[in-house]
Design a protein around this motif. Structure first.
Motif, mmCIF file in Angstrom:
data_model
loop_
_atom_site.group_PDB
_atom_site.id
_atom_site.type_symbol
_atom_site.label_atom_id
_atom_site.label_comp_id
_atom_site.label_asym_id
_atom_site.label_seq_id
_atom_site.Cartn_x
_atom_site.Cartn_y
_atom_site.Cartn_z
ATOM 1 N N VAL A 152 -7.930 -2.663 -1.128
ATOM 2 C CA VAL A 152 -8.171 -4.088 -1.393
ATOM 3 C C VAL A 152 -6.960 -4.753 -2.038
ATOM 4 C CG1 VAL A 152 -10.677 -3.856 -1.515
ATOM 5 C CG2 VAL A 152 -9.327 -3.583 -3.597
ATOM 6 N N PHE A 153 -6.053 -3.942 -2.618
ATOM 7 C CA PHE A 153 -4.889 -4.522 -3.289
ATOM 8 C C PHE A 153 -3.785 -3.482 -3.399
ATOM 9 C CE2 PHE A 153 -2.452 -5.597 -7.181
ATOM 10 C CZ PHE A 153 -2.005 -6.867 -6.809
ATOM 11 N N VAL A 154 -2.545 -3.925 -3.133
ATOM 12 C CA VAL A 154 -1.362 -3.085 -3.333
ATOM 13 C C VAL A 154 -0.443 -3.841 -4.289
ATOM 14 C CG1 VAL A 154 0.626 -1.966 -2.253
ATOM 15 C CG2 VAL A 154 -1.546 -2.087 -1.018
ATOM 16 N N ASP A 155 -0.153 -3.214 -5.433
ATOM 17 C CA ASP A 155 0.706 -3.811 -6.449
ATOM 18 C C ASP A 155 2.156 -3.491 -6.100
ATOM 19 O OD1 ASP A 155 1.690 -4.951 -8.768
ATOM 20 O OD2 ASP A 155 1.244 -3.204 -10.006
ATOM 21 N N LEU A 156 2.784 -4.362 -5.298
ATOM 22 C CA LEU A 156 4.128 -4.101 -4.782
ATOM 23 C C LEU A 156 5.188 -4.216 -5.873
ATOM 24 C CD1 LEU A 156 3.726 -6.145 -1.500
ATOM 25 C CD2 LEU A 156 3.841 -3.647 -1.684
ATOM 26 N N PRO A 157 6.215 -3.359 -5.819
ATOM 27 C CA PRO A 157 7.301 -3.456 -6.793
ATOM 28 C C PRO A 157 8.195 -4.656 -6.474
ATOM 29 C CG PRO A 157 7.815 -1.777 -5.182
ATOM 30 C CD PRO A 157 6.419 -2.270 -4.868
ATOM 31 N N GLY A 165 1.456 -0.806 8.388
ATOM 32 C CA GLY A 165 1.037 -0.544 7.017
ATOM 33 C C GLY A 165 2.106 0.078 6.131
ATOM 34 N N TRP A 166 3.377 0.027 6.572
ATOM 35 C CA TRP A 166 4.449 0.505 5.685
ATOM 36 C C TRP A 166 4.385 -0.286 4.373
ATOM 37 C CZ3 TRP A 166 8.383 -2.760 3.996
ATOM 38 C CH2 TRP A 166 8.529 -3.967 4.679
ATOM 39 N N ILE A 167 4.912 0.282 3.303
ATOM 40 C CA ILE A 167 4.769 -0.365 1.992
ATOM 41 C C ILE A 167 6.095 -0.884 1.449
ATOM 42 C CG2 ILE A 167 4.014 -0.042 -0.399
ATOM 43 C CD1 ILE A 167 1.864 1.884 0.729
ATOM 44 N N VAL A 168 7.125 -0.038 1.412
ATOM 45 C CA VAL A 168 8.429 -0.478 0.892
ATOM 46 C C VAL A 168 9.556 0.103 1.732
ATOM 47 C CG1 VAL A 168 7.658 -0.730 -1.513
ATOM 48 C CG2 VAL A 168 8.613 1.435 -0.760
ATOM 49 N N LYS A 169 10.709 -0.561 1.652
ATOM 50 C CA LYS A 169 11.935 -0.035 2.241
ATOM 51 C C LYS A 169 12.930 0.127 1.096
ATOM 52 C CE LYS A 169 11.153 -2.045 6.772
ATOM 53 N NZ LYS A 169 11.684 -2.846 7.889
ATOM 54 N N ILE A 170 13.488 1.332 0.996
ATOM 55 C CA ILE A 170 14.337 1.690 -0.139
ATOM 56 C C ILE A 170 15.710 2.143 0.348
ATOM 57 C CG2 ILE A 170 14.630 3.362 -2.023
ATOM 58 C CD1 ILE A 170 11.645 3.318 -2.421
ATOM 59 N N GLU A 216 -5.097 -0.032 -4.887
ATOM 60 C CA GLU A 216 -6.465 -0.245 -5.360
ATOM 61 C C GLU A 216 -7.414 -0.303 -4.169
ATOM 62 O OE1 GLU A 216 -9.018 -3.571 -7.825
ATOM 63 O OE2 GLU A 216 -6.851 -3.507 -8.093
ATOM 64 N N SER A 217 -8.439 0.541 -4.234
ATOM 65 C CA SER A 217 -9.486 0.524 -3.217
ATOM 66 C C SER A 217 -10.804 0.232 -3.911
ATOM 67 C CB SER A 217 -9.559 1.874 -2.497
ATOM 68 O OG SER A 217 -10.108 2.864 -3.354
ATOM 69 N N ALA A 218 -11.856 0.128 -3.136
ATOM 70 C CA ALA A 218 -13.179 -0.090 -3.713
ATOM 71 C C ALA A 218 -13.584 1.103 -4.577
ATOM 72 C CB ALA A 218 -14.203 -0.318 -2.600
ATOM 73 N N LYS A 219 -13.005 2.284 -4.278
ATOM 74 C CA LYS A 219 -13.365 3.508 -4.986
ATOM 75 C C LYS A 219 -12.551 3.746 -6.250
ATOM 76 C CE LYS A 219 -13.231 6.404 -1.213
ATOM 77 N NZ LYS A 219 -13.370 7.695 -0.547
ATOM 78 N N SER A 220 -11.242 3.406 -6.219
ATOM 79 C CA SER A 220 -10.382 3.788 -7.340
ATOM 80 C C SER A 220 -9.055 3.030 -7.306
ATOM 81 C CB SER A 220 -10.101 5.294 -7.299
ATOM 82 O OG SER A 220 -9.337 5.612 -6.154
ATOM 83 N N VAL A 230 9.736 -5.288 0.571
ATOM 84 C CA VAL A 230 8.337 -4.910 0.399
ATOM 85 C C VAL A 230 7.558 -5.547 1.551
ATOM 86 C CG1 VAL A 230 8.471 -4.658 -2.107
ATOM 87 C CG2 VAL A 230 7.789 -6.855 -1.129
ATOM 88 N N ASN A 231 6.456 -4.930 1.919
ATOM 89 C CA ASN A 231 5.634 -5.439 3.009
ATOM 90 C C ASN A 231 4.713 -6.528 2.451
ATOM 91 O OD1 ASN A 231 4.016 -5.928 5.201
ATOM 92 N ND2 ASN A 231 3.628 -3.766 5.641
ATOM 93 N N SER A 232 5.197 -7.758 2.459
ATOM 94 C CA SER A 232 4.448 -8.863 1.850
ATOM 95 C C SER A 232 3.141 -9.160 2.589
ATOM 96 C CB SER A 232 5.312 -10.115 1.747
ATOM 97 O OG SER A 232 5.817 -10.456 3.018
ATOM 98 N N ALA A 233 2.991 -8.684 3.822
ATOM 99 C CA ALA A 233 1.726 -8.865 4.541
ATOM 100 C C ALA A 233 0.573 -8.183 3.800
ATOM 101 C CB ALA A 233 1.831 -8.317 5.960
ATOM 102 N N LEU A 234 0.894 -7.162 3.006
ATOM 103 C CA LEU A 234 -0.146 -6.430 2.268
ATOM 104 C C LEU A 234 -0.747 -7.267 1.143
ATOM 105 C CD1 LEU A 234 1.508 -2.903 2.018
ATOM 106 C CD2 LEU A 234 0.025 -3.824 3.811
ATOM 107 N N GLU A 235 -0.020 -8.293 0.686
ATOM 108 C CA GLU A 235 -0.550 -9.168 -0.364
ATOM 109 C C GLU A 235 -1.780 -9.921 0.141
ATOM 110 O OE1 GLU A 235 3.675 -10.008 -2.650
ATOM 111 O OE2 GLU A 235 2.949 -11.481 -1.202
#
Length: 131
Positions: free
Chosen positions: A47-52, A106-111, A68-72, A87-92
């Protein structure tokens, strides 16, 4: 958890994996990171990804962000050291993209990686880990 949740999961051969269920594609620059299908399955619908912040430094073994998911709420531990370039801003807007396509959209970051060699698992080793 039941073992059957681990069956028939996609483990792309061209990626590297951490024991914390993060995948790394170092065939491109900057390297792309995300969580594995196994991790996404275990977390449940995100439900939420706290992107750096872009430009921030990450060190291998450090918590990079929270998922963050519904479970944890679970940390994503960086398997590599370097500087966050994208960062994958689409995840916001829709964190569930990670669940739907963990190795693609669904990639999250590029480093931008430091020169050191990270300790990562090949696909076969990762499959053994999640069996």
């Amino acid at each position: 958890m039941a073992d059957n949740s681990k069956l028939n999961l996609d483990v792309p051969r061209h990626l590297w994996y951490s024991q914390e269920h993060v995948w790394v594609d170092d065939s491109v620059e900057p390297a792309v990171l995300g969580i594995t299908e196994y991790a996404a399955d275990q977390l449940g619908e995100l439900v939420f990804v706290d992107l750096p912040a872009v430009g921030s430094r990450v060190e291998a073994g450090d918590e990079m962000l929270e998922l963050e998911s519904a479970k944890s709420v679970e940390p994503m531990i960086s398997p590599v050291s370097g500087t966050v370039r994208y960062v994958n801003s689409a995840l916001e807007d829709d964190a569930s993209i990670v669940n739907d396509d963990p190795y693609g959209e669904g990639w999250i970051v590029k480093i931008e990686l430091d020169d050191e060699e990270p300790e990562l698992l090949a696909a076969e080793q990762y499959e053994d880990l999640i069996k």
